[in-house]
Design a protein around this motif. Structure first.
Motif, PDB file in Angstrom:
ATOM      1  N   ILE A   1      50.466 -41.490 -36.188  1.00  0.00           N
ATOM      2  CA  ILE A   1      49.850 -41.800 -34.896  1.00  0.00           C
ATOM      3  C   ILE A   1      50.867 -42.467 -33.975  1.00  0.00           C
ATOM      4  CG2 ILE A   1      48.138 -43.306 -33.791  1.00  0.00           C
ATOM      5  CD1 ILE A   1      46.293 -42.704 -36.197  1.00  0.00           C
ATOM      6  N   GLN A   2      51.642 -43.399 -34.517  1.00  0.00           N
ATOM      7  CA  GLN A   2      52.673 -44.060 -33.705  1.00  0.00           C
ATOM      8  C   GLN A   2      53.707 -43.044 -33.197  1.00  0.00           C
ATOM      9  OE1 GLN A   2      53.288 -47.181 -36.927  1.00  0.00           O
ATOM     10  NE2 GLN A   2      53.764 -48.384 -35.115  1.00  0.00           N
ATOM     11  N   GLN A   3      54.051 -42.074 -34.038  1.00  0.00           N
ATOM     12  CA  GLN A   3      55.021 -41.055 -33.627  1.00  0.00           C
ATOM     13  C   GLN A   3      54.491 -40.203 -32.487  1.00  0.00           C
ATOM     14  OE1 GLN A   3      55.684 -39.288 -37.490  1.00  0.00           O
ATOM     15  NE2 GLN A   3      57.604 -40.401 -37.798  1.00  0.00           N
ATOM     16  N   GLN A   4      53.188 -39.910 -32.508  1.00  0.00           N
ATOM     17  CA  GLN A   4      52.599 -39.157 -31.395  1.00  0.00           C
ATOM     18  C   GLN A   4      52.631 -39.970 -30.108  1.00  0.00           C
ATOM     19  OE1 GLN A   4      49.093 -36.746 -31.566  1.00  0.00           O
ATOM     20  NE2 GLN A   4      49.081 -36.708 -33.802  1.00  0.00           N
ATOM     21  N   LEU A   5      52.407 -41.269 -30.233  1.00  0.00           N
ATOM     22  CA  LEU A   5      52.391 -42.135 -29.053  1.00  0.00           C
ATOM     23  C   LEU A   5      53.802 -42.399 -28.531  1.00  0.00           C
ATOM     24  CD1 LEU A   5      49.762 -44.698 -30.354  1.00  0.00           C
ATOM     25  CD2 LEU A   5      49.376 -42.975 -28.586  1.00  0.00           C
ATOM     26  N   GLY A   6      54.779 -42.372 -29.413  1.00  0.00           N
ATOM     27  CA  GLY A   6      56.164 -42.593 -29.015  1.00  0.00           C
ATOM     28  C   GLY A   6      56.558 -44.049 -28.978  1.00  0.00           C
ATOM     29  N   CYS A   7      55.818 -44.844 -28.236  1.00  0.00           N
ATOM     30  CA  CYS A   7      56.110 -46.282 -28.169  1.00  0.00           C
ATOM     31  C   CYS A   7      54.823 -47.035 -27.908  1.00  0.00           C
ATOM     32  CB  CYS A   7      57.149 -46.575 -27.084  1.00  0.00           C
ATOM     33  SG  CYS A   7      56.526 -46.364 -25.399  1.00  0.00           S
ATOM     34  N   GLY A   8      54.897 -48.348 -28.081  1.00  0.00           N
ATOM     35  CA  GLY A   8      53.725 -49.177 -27.849  1.00  0.00           C
ATOM     36  C   GLY A   8      53.833 -50.489 -28.598  1.00  0.00           C
ATOM     37  N   LEU A   9      52.735 -51.207 -28.641  1.00  0.00           N
ATOM     38  CA  LEU A   9      52.663 -52.485 -29.348  1.00  0.00           C
ATOM     39  C   LEU A   9      51.722 -52.331 -30.534  1.00  0.00           C
ATOM     40  CD1 LEU A   9      53.161 -55.580 -29.544  1.00  0.00           C
ATOM     41  CD2 LEU A   9      51.173 -55.874 -28.034  1.00  0.00           C
ATOM     42  N   LEU A  10      52.210 -52.637 -31.740  1.00  0.00           N
ATOM     43  CA  LEU A  10      51.385 -52.601 -32.938  1.00  0.00           C
ATOM     44  C   LEU A  10      50.869 -53.999 -33.244  1.00  0.00           C
ATOM     45  CD1 LEU A  10      50.205 -51.285 -35.505  1.00  0.00           C
ATOM     46  CD2 LEU A  10      52.418 -51.721 -36.616  1.00  0.00           C
ATOM     47  N   VAL A  11      49.552 -54.150 -33.231  1.00  0.00           N
ATOM     48  CA  VAL A  11      48.916 -55.396 -33.651  1.00  0.00           C
ATOM     49  C   VAL A  11      48.371 -55.155 -35.054  1.00  0.00           C
ATOM     50  CG1 VAL A  11      47.100 -57.076 -33.167  1.00  0.00           C
ATOM     51  CG2 VAL A  11      48.341 -56.009 -31.271  1.00  0.00           C
ATOM     52  N   ASP A  12      49.117 -55.622 -36.036  1.00  0.00           N
ATOM     53  CA  ASP A  12      48.778 -55.405 -37.438  1.00  0.00           C
ATOM     54  C   ASP A  12      47.968 -56.599 -37.932  1.00  0.00           C
ATOM     55  OD1 ASP A  12      48.686 -55.061 -40.191  1.00  0.00           O
ATOM     56  OD2 ASP A  12      50.670 -54.155 -40.293  1.00  0.00           O
ATOM     57  N   LEU A  13      46.653 -56.444 -37.941  1.00  0.00           N
ATOM     58  CA  LEU A  13      45.778 -57.540 -38.346  1.00  0.00           C
ATOM     59  C   LEU A  13      45.807 -57.749 -39.854  1.00  0.00           C
ATOM     60  CD1 LEU A  13      42.718 -56.755 -36.045  1.00  0.00           C
ATOM     61  CD2 LEU A  13      44.542 -58.416 -35.661  1.00  0.00           C
ATOM     62  N   GLU A  14      46.168 -56.717 -40.600  1.00  0.00           N
ATOM     63  CA  GLU A  14      46.232 -56.838 -42.049  1.00  0.00           C
ATOM     64  C   GLU A  14      47.385 -57.752 -42.456  1.00  0.00           C
ATOM     65  OE1 GLU A  14      45.801 -53.728 -45.695  1.00  0.00           O
ATOM     66  OE2 GLU A  14      47.490 -53.357 -44.358  1.00  0.00           O
ATOM     67  N   GLN A  15      48.541 -57.542 -41.850  1.00  0.00           N
ATOM     68  CA  GLN A  15      49.706 -58.361 -42.179  1.00  0.00           C
ATOM     69  C   GLN A  15      49.934 -59.489 -41.171  1.00  0.00           C
ATOM     70  OE1 GLN A  15      53.090 -55.756 -42.740  1.00  0.00           O
ATOM     71  NE2 GLN A  15      52.200 -54.804 -44.547  1.00  0.00           N
ATOM     72  N   GLN A  16      49.039 -59.579 -40.171  1.00  0.00           N
ATOM     73  CA  GLN A  16      49.121 -60.622 -39.145  1.00  0.00           C
ATOM     74  C   GLN A  16      50.488 -60.618 -38.459  1.00  0.00           C
ATOM     75  OE1 GLN A  16      47.880 -64.361 -40.910  1.00  0.00           O
ATOM     76  NE2 GLN A  16      45.785 -63.658 -41.191  1.00  0.00           N
ATOM     77  N   GLN A  17      50.892 -59.431 -38.036  1.00  0.00           N
ATOM     78  CA  GLN A  17      52.170 -59.263 -37.360  1.00  0.00           C
ATOM     79  C   GLN A  17      51.988 -58.438 -36.088  1.00  0.00           C
ATOM     80  OE1 GLN A  17      54.781 -57.410 -40.204  1.00  0.00           O
ATOM     81  NE2 GLN A  17      55.192 -59.307 -41.308  1.00  0.00           N
TER      82      GLN A  17
END
Length: 499
Positions: A93-109
């Motif tokens: 999914i990130q590759q389709q979007l190309g760029c952005g901000l990942l809010v990883d709630l599982e790893q709190q990062q």
């Protein structure tokens, strides 16, 4: 206090600010706390977002809702991805979007990602969110929903749906599944309470029921499949859950017996049937299912009256409106502007009709008066436990496994309902062991969400693929042979006899 989806802000902030807004087995977040945490998250996103959307990776946390609302306030599109998806899926999914901000709630990062050409939000479209669904290319496809689409949906929900400011609404659907937008929007938009249930909780009968009782859940929103499980419990009734008044069911066809049992246990008229694809913003029909309706429709239940704005029509094979059976087409501002990848062949389902955005659903149905009836799918896309699955996506992943030359994925039905998936892996290897099948399942589980992993993978020789007269793989023959073997692993020599 409530969240205004038109103004994209909290309103009536002095009213009932101590009331619970978000509830889970771990904690309660009041409306005042929710507002404060959304503001804090909004400031952090504003500092880090940059180009691209915000990808939220988590599972039913309070912070998931908080981050979505913060994005809405900032008019930054968000992309919900549940942890039920392997990280390979997240990466795709990130590759389709190309760029952005990942809010990883599982790893709190929180982290920026830049994986190529960046998707750019068209300012004329004003996207609210992108939901990734199963795609026939082997990759998930992103459904783009604009603010005008969501506000069109919300305007109808606000006036016609039964929830209100006193509602405590169940939220168990993944935020990657658009049914979740119904419970989230009604709770936040009315100033009610959202009862977040994660998958570990609802797998425990006693804990799940205790949460429903302790917090006075009034409104149940789910697929029919989810509520079916709980009807097996004799104590699931109005006597034990006096606050539970309404069941709004969507995402798949509602069986007559399920609606009947709910009305018997929780009072006549407690059931609402809703229908709509992700591409048309959650749902487009609604119907109260009471005993009179059940008596008048002993078989196939209608899926409802259509929403007041826009238009739903049934078209024949020539693309003309018909009074008979045909394809359901949805028109209006609620329709998506298309898939994220403009090159996807599936975009041909979107077109313009009478000056409105329109979407060919692939669902067949008919109108009787003003009420719409559903007949089934036109293609191989299936519904399993409310999840929309394109079997070709699973096949493309399975075909990439070592030794697999070709594969077929089929849905096993009980009546008209798909209850599980099986796969046939045609290989050049002579290893037909259970260990080999389990290894292939593990490989699928690493790349696909668990609901897309077939419960059985049957191994056969590539020279034994059965074909029909059009020289296409004959799924019906495979299914017939599987059923004749009393749900046992098929032997190669049996397949060879069919070929």
């Amino acid at each position: 206090m409530k969240f205004d989806f038109y103004r994209r802000e909290f309103v009536a902030v002095e009213e009932f600010s101590d009331k619970a807004a978000l509830i889970s087995h771990q904690k309660i977040t009041s409306w005042q706390q929710l507002q404060q945490q959304v503001e804090q998250t909004r400031e952090r996103i504003a500092q880090q977002a940059g180009d691209g959307p915000v990808v939220i990776y988590g599972h039913k946390q309070h912070e998931f809702v908080i981050t979505m609302l913060a994005c809405i306030q900032l008019s930054v599109p968000y992309v919900p991805v549940d942890t039920i998806y392997p990280r390979d899926r997240l990466l795709a999914i990130q590759q389709q979007l190309g760029c952005g901000l990942l809010v990883d709630l599982e790893q709190q990062q929180w982290s920026r990602f830049d994986l190529g050409e960046c998707w750019v939000n068209n300012p004329d479209q004003q996207l609210m969110y992108i939901l990734f669904t199963s795609g026939s290319t082997g990759d998930p496809k992103g459904v783009q929903i604009t603010y005008d689409a969501f506000q069109d949906f919300w305007g109808w929900v606000e006036s016609d749906f039964p929830m209100n400011s006193n509602s405590v609404t169940l939220s168990q659907s993944l935020f990657t599944f658009d049914v979740s937008m119904m419970d989230m929007a009604t709770a936040m938009g009315h100033g009610g309470s959202l009862l977040l249930i994660d998958r570990d909780i609802y797998q425990d009968h006693q804990t799940f029921f205790a949460l429903l009782k302790d917090h006075g859940c009034t409104d149940w929103v789910s697929t029919p499949s989810f509520v079916t499980k709980w009807l097996m419990a004799k104590d699931f009734n109005q006597q034990n859950f006096p606050a539970l008044k309404r069941f709004t069911l969507a995402g798949e066809a509602l069986p007559h017996r399920i609606a009947s049992q709910l009305n018997q246990r929780f009072g006549d008229g407690c059931v609402y049937n809703a229908y709509g694809p992700t591409e048309a913003t959650v749902v487009v029909t609604l119907l109260k299912v009471d005993q009179q309706l059940l008596t008048e429709h002993p078989g196939n239940l209608p899926i409802g009256y259509t929403k007041t704005s826009g238009e739903v029509v049934v078209l024949d094979e020539q693309g003309e409106v018909t009074d008979g059976e045909g394809e359901i087409v949805i028109c209006g501002n609620n329709v998506s502007v298309g898939y994220l990848d403009p090159q996807l062949p599936a975009n041909k389902a979107f077109f313009t009709r009478n000056g409105m955005r329109a979407y060919r659903t692939g669902d067949y149905g008919y109108f009787k008066g003003e009420v719409l009836y559903y007949l089934g799918r036109r293609d191989d896309q299936i519904k399993l436990n409310g999840y929309r699955i394109e079997t070709t996506e699973i096949e493309k992943v399975l075909d990439q496994a070592d030794g697999v030359e070709s594969s077929v994925v089929l849905g096993l039905k009980r009546g008209d309902k798909v209850v599980r998936l099986i796969a046939f892996a045609f290989q050049n290897s002579k290893d037909y062991s259970s260990e080999r099948s389990q290894m292939l399942q593990q490989q699928l589980a690493a790349r696909l969400p668990e609901y897309m992993v077939p419960s059985e993978i049957l191994l056969a020789d590539v020279g034994c693929i059965p074909f029909n007269n059009n020289h296409k793989v004959d799924g019906k023959k495979l299914l017939a042979l599987y059923q004749a073997d009393d749900i046992q692993t098929l032997q190669v020599d049996e397949l060879a006899e069919i070929a």
